[in-house]
Design a protein around this motif. Structure first.
Motif, PDB file in Angstrom:
ATOM      1  N   ASN A   3       0.809  -1.217   0.000  1.00  0.00           N
ATOM      2  CA  ASN A   3       0.000   0.000   0.000  1.00  0.00           C
ATOM      3  C   ASN A   3       0.844   1.270   0.000  1.00  0.00           C
ATOM      4  OD1 ASN A   3      -2.194  -1.677   0.033  1.00  0.00           O
ATOM      5  ND2 ASN A   3      -2.522  -1.517   2.217  1.00  0.00           N
ATOM      6  N   ASN A   4       2.176   1.102  -0.216  1.00  0.00           N
ATOM      7  CA  ASN A   4       3.095   2.249  -0.235  1.00  0.00           C
ATOM      8  C   ASN A   4       2.919   3.153   0.986  1.00  0.00           C
ATOM      9  OD1 ASN A   4       4.403   1.632  -2.715  1.00  0.00           O
ATOM     10  ND2 ASN A   4       2.578   2.351  -3.789  1.00  0.00           N
ATOM     11  N   LEU A   5       2.786   2.519   2.153  1.00  0.00           N
ATOM     12  CA  LEU A   5       2.608   3.265   3.393  1.00  0.00           C
ATOM     13  C   LEU A   5       3.963   3.564   4.017  1.00  0.00           C
ATOM     14  CD1 LEU A   5      -0.320   1.161   4.901  1.00  0.00           C
ATOM     15  CD2 LEU A   5      -0.483   3.349   3.700  1.00  0.00           C
ATOM     16  N   GLU A   6       4.060   4.702   4.629  1.00  0.00           N
ATOM     17  CA  GLU A   6       5.289   5.109   5.307  1.00  0.00           C
ATOM     18  C   GLU A   6       5.138   4.879   6.808  1.00  0.00           C
ATOM     19  OE1 GLU A   6       8.186   6.146   3.972  1.00  0.00           O
ATOM     20  OE2 GLU A   6       7.308   5.742   2.015  1.00  0.00           O
ATOM     21  N   VAL A   7       6.251   4.661   7.448  1.00  0.00           N
ATOM     22  CA  VAL A   7       6.274   4.538   8.897  1.00  0.00           C
ATOM     23  C   VAL A   7       6.064   5.933   9.476  1.00  0.00           C
ATOM     24  CG1 VAL A   7       7.749   3.989  10.873  1.00  0.00           C
ATOM     25  CG2 VAL A   7       7.804   2.551   8.838  1.00  0.00           C
ATOM     26  N   PRO A   8       5.134   6.066  10.424  1.00  0.00           N
ATOM     27  CA  PRO A   8       4.942   7.397  11.032  1.00  0.00           C
ATOM     28  C   PRO A   8       6.253   7.923  11.609  1.00  0.00           C
ATOM     29  CG  PRO A   8       3.232   5.872  11.733  1.00  0.00           C
ATOM     30  CD  PRO A   8       4.249   5.067  10.981  1.00  0.00           C
ATOM     31  N   GLN A  36       7.410   8.922  15.953  1.00  0.00           N
ATOM     32  CA  GLN A  36       8.000   8.100  17.010  1.00  0.00           C
ATOM     33  C   GLN A  36       9.377   7.603  16.586  1.00  0.00           C
ATOM     34  OE1 GLN A  36       5.296   4.938  17.857  1.00  0.00           O
ATOM     35  NE2 GLN A  36       3.840   6.255  18.882  1.00  0.00           N
ATOM     36  N   ASN A  37      10.177   7.304  17.584  1.00  0.00           N
ATOM     37  CA  ASN A  37      11.489   6.732  17.321  1.00  0.00           C
ATOM     38  C   ASN A  37      11.376   5.219  17.454  1.00  0.00           C
ATOM     39  OD1 ASN A  37      14.153   6.078  17.074  1.00  0.00           O
ATOM     40  ND2 ASN A  37      14.764   6.908  19.041  1.00  0.00           N
ATOM     41  N   TYR A  38      11.625   4.511  16.368  1.00  0.00           N
ATOM     42  CA  TYR A  38      11.503   3.061  16.380  1.00  0.00           C
ATOM     43  C   TYR A  38      12.854   2.376  16.550  1.00  0.00           C
ATOM     44  CZ  TYR A  38       6.878   4.223  14.866  1.00  0.00           C
ATOM     45  OH  TYR A  38       5.626   4.751  14.820  1.00  0.00           O
ATOM     46  N   ALA A  39      13.831   3.129  17.020  1.00  0.00           N
ATOM     47  CA  ALA A  39      15.151   2.540  17.236  1.00  0.00           C
ATOM     48  C   ALA A  39      15.080   1.539  18.375  1.00  0.00           C
ATOM     49  CB  ALA A  39      16.167   3.624  17.550  1.00  0.00           C
ATOM     50  N   MET A  64      13.802   0.658  10.222  1.00  0.00           N
ATOM     51  CA  MET A  64      12.706   1.417  10.846  1.00  0.00           C
ATOM     52  C   MET A  64      11.358   0.764  10.572  1.00  0.00           C
ATOM     53  SD  MET A  64      13.616   5.468  10.549  1.00  0.00           S
ATOM     54  CE  MET A  64      11.920   5.861  10.876  1.00  0.00           C
ATOM     55  N   ARG A  65      11.158   0.259   9.338  1.00  0.00           N
ATOM     56  CA  ARG A  65       9.898  -0.420   9.016  1.00  0.00           C
ATOM     57  C   ARG A  65       9.743  -1.694   9.846  1.00  0.00           C
ATOM     58  NH1 ARG A  65      11.206   1.425   3.932  1.00  0.00           N
ATOM     59  NH2 ARG A  65      12.134  -0.543   3.288  1.00  0.00           N
ATOM     60  N   VAL A  66      10.817  -2.465   9.942  1.00  0.00           N
ATOM     61  CA  VAL A  66      10.765  -3.710  10.730  1.00  0.00           C
ATOM     62  C   VAL A  66      10.490  -3.388  12.196  1.00  0.00           C
ATOM     63  CG1 VAL A  66      12.122  -5.673  11.579  1.00  0.00           C
ATOM     64  CG2 VAL A  66      12.215  -5.040   9.161  1.00  0.00           C
ATOM     65  N   ILE A 103       4.172  -2.511  16.707  1.00  0.00           N
ATOM     66  CA  ILE A 103       2.702  -2.510  16.654  1.00  0.00           C
ATOM     67  C   ILE A 103       2.121  -3.926  16.721  1.00  0.00           C
ATOM     68  CG2 ILE A 103       2.616  -0.291  15.463  1.00  0.00           C
ATOM     69  CD1 ILE A 103       1.724  -1.803  12.941  1.00  0.00           C
ATOM     70  N   CYS A 104       2.970  -4.935  16.565  1.00  0.00           N
ATOM     71  CA  CYS A 104       2.502  -6.330  16.641  1.00  0.00           C
ATOM     72  C   CYS A 104       2.933  -7.008  17.947  1.00  0.00           C
ATOM     73  CB  CYS A 104       3.045  -7.129  15.450  1.00  0.00           C
ATOM     74  SG  CYS A 104       2.425  -6.582  13.852  1.00  0.00           S
ATOM     75  N   ASP A 105       3.250  -6.224  18.955  1.00  0.00           N
ATOM     76  CA  ASP A 105       3.814  -6.828  20.168  1.00  0.00           C
ATOM     77  C   ASP A 105       2.791  -7.104  21.270  1.00  0.00           C
ATOM     78  OD1 ASP A 105       3.332  -4.317  21.232  1.00  0.00           O
ATOM     79  OD2 ASP A 105       5.391  -3.971  21.903  1.00  0.00           O
ATOM     80  N   VAL A 106       1.544  -7.325  20.893  1.00  0.00           N
ATOM     81  CA  VAL A 106       0.497  -7.579  21.879  1.00  0.00           C
ATOM     82  C   VAL A 106       0.851  -8.779  22.764  1.00  0.00           C
ATOM     83  CG1 VAL A 106      -1.925  -8.209  22.174  1.00  0.00           C
ATOM     84  CG2 VAL A 106      -1.269  -6.559  20.424  1.00  0.00           C
TER      85      VAL A 106
END
Length: 149
Positions: free
Chosen positions: A65-70, A73-76, A99-101, A107-110
Motif C-alpha cells: 500500500n506504499n505506506l510510510e512509517v509514522p 516516534q522513534n523506532y530505534a 525502521m519499518r521492521v 505494533i505487533c507486540d500484543v
C-alpha cells in the motif's frame, strides 16, 4: 456466510521460518487486499510464531500500500545487535528498512515483542550459572535474532 481461506505454514516452535516457508507465506500475502480482508495468525502458544507472522504481514501491507512509517516516534531498538547493524549498513536503504521492521515489531507486540525477547533471553542466559541452561537460552535468543534478521 464468510469467505475464509486457510493456509498452514509449519514453523518449528522457538525457531525462525525456513526460507521456503517464508516464501510460501509471502506468496499468500501478496494476493491479500489488506484494506478489505483480515489476516489471522495462530500458533500453539500464540506468541513467537504468531507474532512473526503478524510482523511479516505488517511489512507486506506497508509495501503493497506504499505506506510510510509514522515519523512521530522513534523506532530505534533499545539494544543494538552487531549482526543487525552490519546488515543495515550493507543494504541500500538499510536504515529505512530497519525502521519499518522495528515499527511492525512494535505494533505487533500484543503477545510478544521479538526484540525484547532477544534481550530478555540474553540477560537470563548471562545470569544463569548452569552452562547447559545458559547454552539453551542463548540458542533460543539466536533464533529470535534470526527472526529479526
Amino acid at each position: 456466510g464468510y469467505r475464509v481461506s486457510y493456509f498452514r505454514v509449519p514453523v518449528t516452535d522457538e525457531h525462525e521460518p525456513e526460507e521456503k516457508d517464508l516464501m510460501n507465506l509471502i506468496r499468500v500475502l501478496v494476493d491479500v487486499d489488506f484494506e478489505k480482508n483480515h489476516v489471522v495468525f495462530n500458533c500453539q502458544m500464540g506468541r513467537g510464531r504468531t507474532t512473526t507472522g503478524m510482523v511479516i504481514a505488517c511489512l507486506m501491507r506497508l509495501k503493497k500500500n506504499n505506506l510510510e512509517v509514522p515519523q512521530s516516534q522513534n523506532y530505534a531498538p533499545k539494544e543494538q545487535y552487531n549482526l543487525i547493524t552490519r546488515l543495515v549498513r550493507s543494504l541500500p536503504n538499510g536504515e529505512a528498512a530497519r525502521m519499518r521492521v522495528d515499527y511492525c515489531i512494535d505494533i505487533c507486540d500484543v503477545m510478544q515483542n521479538l526484540r525484547d525477547a532477544i534481550s530478555s533471553l540474553k540477560k537470563t542466559a548471562t545470569a544463569d550459572p548452569d552452562p547447559e541452561k545458559r547454552s539453551f537460552l542463548l540458542h533460543r535468543a539466536l533464533h529470535y535474532l534470526k527472526r529479526y534478521f
